[in-house]
Design a protein around this motif. Structure first.
Motif, PDB file in Angstrom:
ATOM      1  N   THR A   1       0.838  -1.202   0.000  1.00 29.04           N
ATOM      2  CA  THR A   1       0.000   0.000   0.000  1.00 29.04           C
ATOM      3  C   THR A   1       0.872   1.251   0.000  1.00 29.04           C
ATOM      4  O   THR A   1       0.583   2.215  -0.716  1.00 29.04           O
ATOM      5  CB  THR A   1      -0.943  -0.003   1.222  1.00 29.04           C
ATOM      6  OG1 THR A   1      -1.722  -1.201   1.196  1.00 29.04           O
ATOM      7  CG2 THR A   1      -1.863   1.203   1.212  1.00 29.04           C
TER       8      THR A   1
ATOM      9  N   VAL B   1       1.352   6.927  -6.732  1.00 33.92           N
ATOM     10  CA  VAL B   1       0.277   7.890  -6.994  1.00 33.92           C
ATOM     11  C   VAL B   1       0.736   9.297  -6.630  1.00 33.92           C
ATOM     12  O   VAL B   1       0.511  10.258  -7.364  1.00 33.92           O
ATOM     13  CB  VAL B   1      -0.998   7.495  -6.208  1.00 33.92           C
ATOM     14  CG1 VAL B   1      -2.009   8.615  -6.172  1.00 33.92           C
ATOM     15  CG2 VAL B   1      -1.609   6.246  -6.804  1.00 33.92           C
ATOM     16  N   TRP B   2       1.405   9.409  -5.488  1.00 41.69           N
ATOM     17  CA  TRP B   2       1.912  10.708  -5.034  1.00 41.69           C
ATOM     18  C   TRP B   2       2.901  11.274  -6.052  1.00 41.69           C
ATOM     19  O   TRP B   2       2.840  12.448  -6.420  1.00 41.69           O
ATOM     20  CB  TRP B   2       2.566  10.563  -3.665  1.00 41.69           C
ATOM     21  CG  TRP B   2       3.011  11.873  -3.100  1.00 41.69           C
ATOM     22  CD1 TRP B   2       4.212  12.477  -3.267  1.00 41.69           C
ATOM     23  CD2 TRP B   2       2.225  12.763  -2.316  1.00 41.69           C
ATOM     24  NE1 TRP B   2       4.233  13.672  -2.618  1.00 41.69           N
ATOM     25  CE2 TRP B   2       3.024  13.869  -2.026  1.00 41.69           C
ATOM     26  CE3 TRP B   2       0.923  12.702  -1.817  1.00 41.69           C
ATOM     27  CZ2 TRP B   2       2.578  14.936  -1.259  1.00 41.69           C
ATOM     28  CZ3 TRP B   2       0.481  13.766  -1.052  1.00 41.69           C
ATOM     29  CH2 TRP B   2       1.296  14.861  -0.787  1.00 41.69           C
TER      30      TRP B   2
ATOM     31  N   ALA C   1      -2.749  14.890  -4.985  1.00 40.44           N
ATOM     32  CA  ALA C   1      -1.920  13.790  -4.498  1.00 40.44           C
ATOM     33  C   ALA C   1      -2.417  13.264  -3.151  1.00 40.44           C
ATOM     34  O   ALA C   1      -2.475  12.058  -2.937  1.00 40.44           O
ATOM     35  CB  ALA C   1      -0.463  14.241  -4.396  1.00 40.44           C
TER      36      ALA C   1
ATOM     37  N   GLY D   1       0.842   4.008  -2.873  1.00 38.99           N
ATOM     38  CA  GLY D   1       0.604   5.398  -2.487  1.00 38.99           C
ATOM     39  C   GLY D   1       1.729   6.313  -2.939  1.00 38.99           C
ATOM     40  O   GLY D   1       1.500   7.439  -3.378  1.00 38.99           O
ATOM     41  N   ALA D   2       2.967   5.829  -2.838  1.00 42.81           N
ATOM     42  CA  ALA D   2       4.121   6.625  -3.284  1.00 42.81           C
ATOM     43  C   ALA D   2       4.085   6.845  -4.787  1.00 42.81           C
ATOM     44  O   ALA D   2       4.414   7.938  -5.269  1.00 42.81           O
ATOM     45  CB  ALA D   2       5.416   5.930  -2.877  1.00 42.81           C
TER      46      ALA D   2
ATOM     47  N   PRO E   1       2.857  10.529   2.903  1.00 43.68           N
ATOM     48  CA  PRO E   1       3.072  11.922   2.520  1.00 43.68           C
ATOM     49  C   PRO E   1       3.412  12.830   3.689  1.00 43.68           C
ATOM     50  O   PRO E   1       2.861  12.699   4.771  1.00 43.68           O
ATOM     51  CB  PRO E   1       1.740  12.342   1.904  1.00 43.68           C
ATOM     52  CG  PRO E   1       1.026  11.100   1.585  1.00 43.68           C
ATOM     53  CD  PRO E   1       1.529  10.057   2.542  1.00 43.68           C
TER      54      PRO E   1
ATOM     55  N   GLY F   1       5.949   6.463   0.862  1.00 44.52           N
ATOM     56  CA  GLY F   1       4.574   6.018   0.921  1.00 44.52           C
ATOM     57  C   GLY F   1       3.738   6.661   1.986  1.00 44.52           C
ATOM     58  O   GLY F   1       2.576   6.336   2.138  1.00 44.52           O
TER      59      GLY F   1
ATOM     60  N   GLY G   1      -4.252   7.769   7.485  1.00 41.89           N
ATOM     61  CA  GLY G   1      -3.185   8.614   6.974  1.00 41.89           C
ATOM     62  C   GLY G   1      -2.578   9.502   8.042  1.00 41.89           C
ATOM     63  O   GLY G   1      -1.356   9.641   8.127  1.00 41.89           O
TER      64      GLY G   1
ATOM     65  N   GLU H   1       1.677  14.837  -7.585  1.00 41.71           N
ATOM     66  CA  GLU H   1       2.193  15.986  -6.855  1.00 41.71           C
ATOM     67  C   GLU H   1       2.808  17.060  -7.758  1.00 41.71           C
ATOM     68  O   GLU H   1       2.658  18.248  -7.498  1.00 41.71           O
ATOM     69  CB  GLU H   1       3.196  15.515  -5.801  1.00 41.71           C
ATOM     70  CG  GLU H   1       3.398  16.487  -4.667  1.00 41.71           C
ATOM     71  CD  GLU H   1       4.471  17.513  -4.983  1.00 41.71           C
ATOM     72  OE1 GLU H   1       4.347  18.634  -4.472  1.00 41.71           O
ATOM     73  OE2 GLU H   1       5.404  17.193  -5.736  1.00 41.71           O
TER      74      GLU H   1
ATOM     75  N   VAL I   1      -6.079   5.445  -2.293  1.00 39.04           N
ATOM     76  CA  VAL I   1      -5.338   4.175  -2.319  1.00 39.04           C
ATOM     77  C   VAL I   1      -5.528   3.436  -0.995  1.00 39.04           C
ATOM     78  O   VAL I   1      -5.799   2.235  -0.972  1.00 39.04           O
ATOM     79  CB  VAL I   1      -3.836   4.412  -2.613  1.00 39.04           C
ATOM     80  CG1 VAL I   1      -3.016   3.158  -2.343  1.00 39.04           C
ATOM     81  CG2 VAL I   1      -3.641   4.879  -4.043  1.00 39.04           C
TER      82      VAL I   1
ATOM     83  N   TRP J   1      -3.832   9.610  -2.565  1.00 40.41           N
ATOM     84  CA  TRP J   1      -3.175   8.745  -1.585  1.00 40.41           C
ATOM     85  C   TRP J   1      -4.211   8.162  -0.626  1.00 40.41           C
ATOM     86  O   TRP J   1      -4.191   6.969  -0.324  1.00 40.41           O
ATOM     87  CB  TRP J   1      -2.095   9.521  -0.824  1.00 40.41           C
ATOM     88  CG  TRP J   1      -1.291   8.660   0.086  1.00 40.41           C
ATOM     89  CD1 TRP J   1      -0.180   7.952  -0.230  1.00 40.41           C
ATOM     90  CD2 TRP J   1      -1.560   8.395   1.470  1.00 40.41           C
ATOM     91  NE1 TRP J   1       0.267   7.270   0.875  1.00 40.41           N
ATOM     92  CE2 TRP J   1      -0.552   7.520   1.925  1.00 40.41           C
ATOM     93  CE3 TRP J   1      -2.537   8.810   2.360  1.00 40.41           C
ATOM     94  CZ2 TRP J   1      -0.506   7.058   3.240  1.00 40.41           C
ATOM     95  CZ3 TRP J   1      -2.488   8.345   3.663  1.00 40.41           C
ATOM     96  CH2 TRP J   1      -1.482   7.477   4.089  1.00 40.41           C
TER      97      TRP J   1
END
Length: 123
Positions: free
Chosen positions: A48, A55-56, A70, A52-53, A121, A119, A93, A60, A77, A74
């Motif tokens: 995950t 997608v970021w 972003a 997430g990283a 943010p 992963g 998060g 971003e 995700v 995240w």
């Protein structure tokens, strides 16, 4: 261009740094899910964190709204991977971010300040 020994060592260093940062991010996400809800296995959190990283990293850099897009992506995700709603995924998060900050501060105190979390943010 021939491959030199220093290029291979540099690649190994970067891969090791990537792996350590991803494992720390996965640990923070694992702690975040454990705090907020039922947790899954650590490997699920690491995957995950990796997703997430990615997608970021893709969203971003978008001008003006990149950071907001972003963060929302995240959380999406986390929502998708853990089957939570938006509020609970956001709470995961926040808890993951807090766990990452604590781990990074502890590593800094131990003299290991060159790591980060991949992963999670903002950590």
């Amino acid at each position: 261009m021939p491959v030199s020994a220093s290029m291979i060592i540099g690649l190994e260093d970067r891969l090791l740094t990537f792996a350590v940062n991803l494992l720390i991010g996965g640990m923070a996400l694992h702690v975040g899910t454990h705090v907020v809800s039922d947790t899954r296995e650590y490997a699920h959190a690491v995957l995950t964190a990796l997703l997430g990283a990615l997608v970021w990293a893709l969203l971003e850099p978008v001008p003006l709204l990149g950071g907001l897009l972003a963060v929302v992506a995240w959380v999406a995700v986390v929502k998708w991977r853990y089957r939570h709603g938006w509020v609970r995924s956001s709470a995961v998060g926040i808890a993951a971010w807090a766990a990452a900050v604590v781990v990074l501060a502890a590593l800094e105190l131990a003299g290991i300040g060159s790591v980060s979390t991949l992963g999670v943010p903002g950590a």
